[in-house]
Design a protein around this motif. Sequence first.
Motif, PDB file in Angstrom:
ATOM      1  N   ILE A   1      12.590  -7.143   0.976  1.00 30.56           N
ATOM      2  CA  ILE A   1      11.533  -7.714   1.813  1.00 30.56           C
ATOM      3  C   ILE A   1      10.893  -6.635   2.681  1.00 30.56           C
ATOM      4  CG2 ILE A   1      11.011  -9.410   3.593  1.00 30.56           C
ATOM      5  CD1 ILE A   1      11.690 -10.544   0.760  1.00 30.56           C
ATOM      6  N   ALA A   2      11.716  -5.722   3.200  1.00 32.15           N
ATOM      7  CA  ALA A   2      11.182  -4.628   4.012  1.00 32.15           C
ATOM      8  C   ALA A   2      10.292  -3.714   3.177  1.00 32.15           C
ATOM      9  CB  ALA A   2      12.322  -3.835   4.644  1.00 32.15           C
ATOM     10  N   LEU A   3      10.654  -3.516   1.924  1.00 29.43           N
ATOM     11  CA  LEU A   3       9.836  -2.691   1.038  1.00 29.43           C
ATOM     12  C   LEU A   3       8.481  -3.350   0.803  1.00 29.43           C
ATOM     13  CD1 LEU A   3       9.786  -0.142  -0.793  1.00 29.43           C
ATOM     14  CD2 LEU A   3      10.616  -1.608  -2.645  1.00 29.43           C
ATOM     15  N   ALA A   4       8.491  -4.650   0.531  1.00 28.13           N
ATOM     16  CA  ALA A   4       7.221  -5.368   0.362  1.00 28.13           C
ATOM     17  C   ALA A   4       6.387  -5.292   1.639  1.00 28.13           C
ATOM     18  CB  ALA A   4       7.494  -6.818  -0.025  1.00 28.13           C
ATOM     19  N   ASP A   5       7.031  -5.446   2.783  1.00 34.52           N
ATOM     20  CA  ASP A   5       6.319  -5.356   4.053  1.00 34.52           C
ATOM     21  C   ASP A   5       5.674  -3.975   4.218  1.00 34.52           C
ATOM     22  OD1 ASP A   5       7.045  -7.938   4.699  1.00 34.52           O
ATOM     23  OD2 ASP A   5       8.676  -7.340   6.053  1.00 34.52           O
ATOM     24  N   HIS A   6       6.407  -2.932   3.859  1.00 32.49           N
ATOM     25  CA  HIS A   6       5.899  -1.565   4.008  1.00 32.49           C
ATOM     26  C   HIS A   6       4.592  -1.386   3.246  1.00 32.49           C
ATOM     27  CE1 HIS A   6       6.023   2.851   4.343  1.00 32.49           C
ATOM     28  NE2 HIS A   6       5.594   2.844   3.075  1.00 32.49           N
ATOM     29  N   PHE A   7       4.523  -1.981   2.054  1.00 28.04           N
ATOM     30  CA  PHE A   7       3.324  -1.855   1.221  1.00 28.04           C
ATOM     31  C   PHE A   7       2.325  -2.999   1.467  1.00 28.04           C
ATOM     32  CE2 PHE A   7       6.217   0.958  -1.012  1.00 28.04           C
ATOM     33  CZ  PHE A   7       5.383   2.004  -1.370  1.00 28.04           C
ATOM     34  N   LYS A   8       2.589  -3.773   2.537  1.00 28.87           N
ATOM     35  CA  LYS A   8       1.694  -4.870   2.927  1.00 28.87           C
ATOM     36  C   LYS A   8       1.490  -5.872   1.787  1.00 28.87           C
ATOM     37  CE  LYS A   8      -0.674  -2.250   6.537  1.00 28.87           C
ATOM     38  NZ  LYS A   8       0.322  -1.163   6.562  1.00 28.87           N
ATOM     39  N   ILE A   9       2.600  -6.156   1.102  1.00 26.46           N
ATOM     40  CA  ILE A   9       2.596  -7.137   0.010  1.00 26.46           C
ATOM     41  C   ILE A   9       3.201  -8.431   0.539  1.00 26.46           C
ATOM     42  CG2 ILE A   9       3.576  -7.700  -2.239  1.00 26.46           C
ATOM     43  CD1 ILE A   9       3.619  -4.641  -2.772  1.00 26.46           C
ATOM     44  N   ASP A  10       2.446  -9.503   0.470  1.00 27.43           N
ATOM     45  CA  ASP A  10       2.938 -10.791   0.946  1.00 27.43           C
ATOM     46  C   ASP A  10       3.791 -11.458  -0.127  1.00 27.43           C
ATOM     47  OD1 ASP A  10       3.419 -13.155   2.256  1.00 27.43           O
ATOM     48  OD2 ASP A  10       1.399 -13.958   1.927  1.00 27.43           O
ATOM     49  N   ARG A  11       3.147 -11.954  -1.189  1.00 28.69           N
ATOM     50  CA  ARG A  11       3.886 -12.614  -2.268  1.00 28.69           C
ATOM     51  C   ARG A  11       3.817 -11.766  -3.527  1.00 28.69           C
ATOM     52  NH1 ARG A  11       5.570 -17.581  -1.920  1.00 28.69           N
ATOM     53  NH2 ARG A  11       4.887 -18.349  -3.961  1.00 28.69           N
ATOM     54  N   PHE A  12       4.878 -11.818  -4.314  1.00 25.00           N
ATOM     55  CA  PHE A  12       4.978 -10.911  -5.459  1.00 25.00           C
ATOM     56  C   PHE A  12       5.828 -11.541  -6.551  1.00 25.00           C
ATOM     57  CE2 PHE A  12       8.060  -9.872  -2.143  1.00 25.00           C
ATOM     58  CZ  PHE A  12       9.271  -9.917  -2.818  1.00 25.00           C
ATOM     59  N   THR A  13       5.614 -11.052  -7.759  1.00 24.38           N
ATOM     60  CA  THR A  13       6.508 -11.372  -8.868  1.00 24.38           C
ATOM     61  C   THR A  13       7.697 -10.430  -8.790  1.00 24.38           C
ATOM     62  OG1 THR A  13       4.717 -12.131 -10.298  1.00 24.38           O
ATOM     63  CG2 THR A  13       6.741 -11.423 -11.381  1.00 24.38           C
ATOM     64  N   LEU A  14       8.896 -10.981  -8.921  1.00 24.36           N
ATOM     65  CA  LEU A  14      10.119 -10.199  -8.800  1.00 24.36           C
ATOM     66  C   LEU A  14      10.836 -10.171 -10.148  1.00 24.36           C
ATOM     67  CD1 LEU A  14      12.090  -8.628  -7.033  1.00 24.36           C
ATOM     68  CD2 LEU A  14      13.140 -10.812  -6.386  1.00 24.36           C
ATOM     69  N   VAL A  15      11.173  -8.954 -10.592  1.00 24.10           N
ATOM     70  CA  VAL A  15      11.852  -8.743 -11.863  1.00 24.10           C
ATOM     71  C   VAL A  15      13.180  -8.037 -11.588  1.00 24.10           C
ATOM     72  CG1 VAL A  15      11.657  -7.763 -14.182  1.00 24.10           C
ATOM     73  CG2 VAL A  15       9.583  -8.413 -12.929  1.00 24.10           C
ATOM     74  N   GLY A  16      14.264  -8.539 -12.189  1.00 26.05           N
ATOM     75  CA  GLY A  16      15.554  -7.902 -11.968  1.00 26.05           C
ATOM     76  C   GLY A  16      16.405  -7.878 -13.217  1.00 26.05           C
ATOM     77  N   HIS A  17      17.114  -6.766 -13.395  1.00 26.97           N
ATOM     78  CA  HIS A  17      18.064  -6.612 -14.502  1.00 26.97           C
ATOM     79  C   HIS A  17      19.446  -6.334 -13.932  1.00 26.97           C
ATOM     80  CE1 HIS A  17      20.261  -3.890 -17.404  1.00 26.97           C
ATOM     81  NE2 HIS A  17      20.086  -4.980 -18.126  1.00 26.97           N
ATOM     82  N   ASP A  18      20.475  -6.949 -14.534  1.00 25.57           N
ATOM     83  CA  ASP A  18      21.866  -6.680 -14.137  1.00 25.57           C
ATOM     84  C   ASP A  18      22.004  -6.957 -12.633  1.00 25.57           C
ATOM     85  OD1 ASP A  18      24.536  -5.295 -15.100  1.00 25.57           O
ATOM     86  OD2 ASP A  18      23.963  -4.191 -13.294  1.00 25.57           O
ATOM     87  N   TRP A  19      22.556  -6.039 -11.854  1.00 23.85           N
ATOM     88  CA  TRP A  19      22.702  -6.271 -10.420  1.00 23.85           C
ATOM     89  C   TRP A  19      21.357  -6.518  -9.747  1.00 23.85           C
ATOM     90  CZ3 TRP A  19      25.673  -8.039  -6.923  1.00 23.85           C
ATOM     91  CH2 TRP A  19      27.067  -7.924  -7.015  1.00 23.85           C
ATOM     92  N   GLY A  20      20.308  -5.842 -10.245  1.00 29.58           N
ATOM     93  CA  GLY A  20      18.989  -6.122  -9.700  1.00 29.58           C
ATOM     94  C   GLY A  20      18.588  -7.568  -9.926  1.00 29.58           C
ATOM     95  N   GLY A  21      19.039  -8.143 -11.049  1.00 31.57           N
ATOM     96  CA  GLY A  21      18.789  -9.549 -11.308  1.00 31.57           C
ATOM     97  C   GLY A  21      19.569 -10.448 -10.376  1.00 31.57           C
TER      98      GLY A  21
END
Length: 294
Positions: free
Chosen positions: A86-106
């Motif tokens: 969430i902090a990363l999205a905030d840094h880039f001023k991204i409100d809503r986003f598609t989230l993709v995750g694999h393995d632990w990222g998933g």
Amino acid sequence: MTDFDLQRIDLPTGVTLDVAVEGDPANPAIILLHGFPESHRTWRHIIPELAKTHYVLAPDQRGYARSSKPAEVGEYAPDKIVADLIALADHFKIDRFTLVGHDWGGAIAWMAALTRPDRVARLIILNAPHPFVFQKTLFDDMAQREASQYITAFRNPGLERHVDSIGLSAFFDGSFLKHTDFARIEAEKPVYLDQWSQPGAMTAMLNWYRASQIVVPGMDETPERPAFLDAPFPPITQPTLVIWGMQDKALLPSQLEGLDQLVPDLTVVHVDAGHFVPWEAPEAVVHTIRSWLA
């Protein structure tokens, strides 16, 4: 070999992450979360394709490569890593986003979708188990329980000494050759060895397993079932795409059973690949994501 210019981002969560950033910031945002024991390079074939239509962020998550490696095991609890996202999205001023995750990222993506539906608009999972299904199968599916005994091994505080004794190259061969065709990843091996050899990296990566609350019973154990398995579990409210490499030897197809009861708006696509589907079958992954997003 596709290289990416990484941006080094200081986050208010106390960590600094290296992040691959590609595409036009005016396009819809998509964030890619890698798993163990990889990095943003999990997505090396995926990022350039998605960047044609999306603004793509792919961080090296805390503990990996040259990103920060907090010392305490508790710093790798899933809620800490969701906070990084969430902090990363905030840094880039991204409100809503598609989230993709694999393995632990998933695993982190599932949790982020559950806890931050205000930010995660759509969810794409690649060979990463839903937390309820995974915990249930660890008790009720003996094949999955057997396949997951490696988690107990990874939680062993002496594992790093073992890795030191055999060397990172041998650990690489033992880690990957059980799960993929070595020819698919041979050229990438020096990248892994470089990232794993960073100070504290091996312990930091393993701490993701040590900080997890998932119970992995031994094959001859019958521990008390976690109470949440017998209570209603909150649904995933976002449209969700699950891409599953059906040759995965660590996460068996039982991870897909009953998933539609927990994810009402679910699309499941089977791929003829193993666990590391993002780079074992990148063309199929890109085609599936593009079609679903469209």
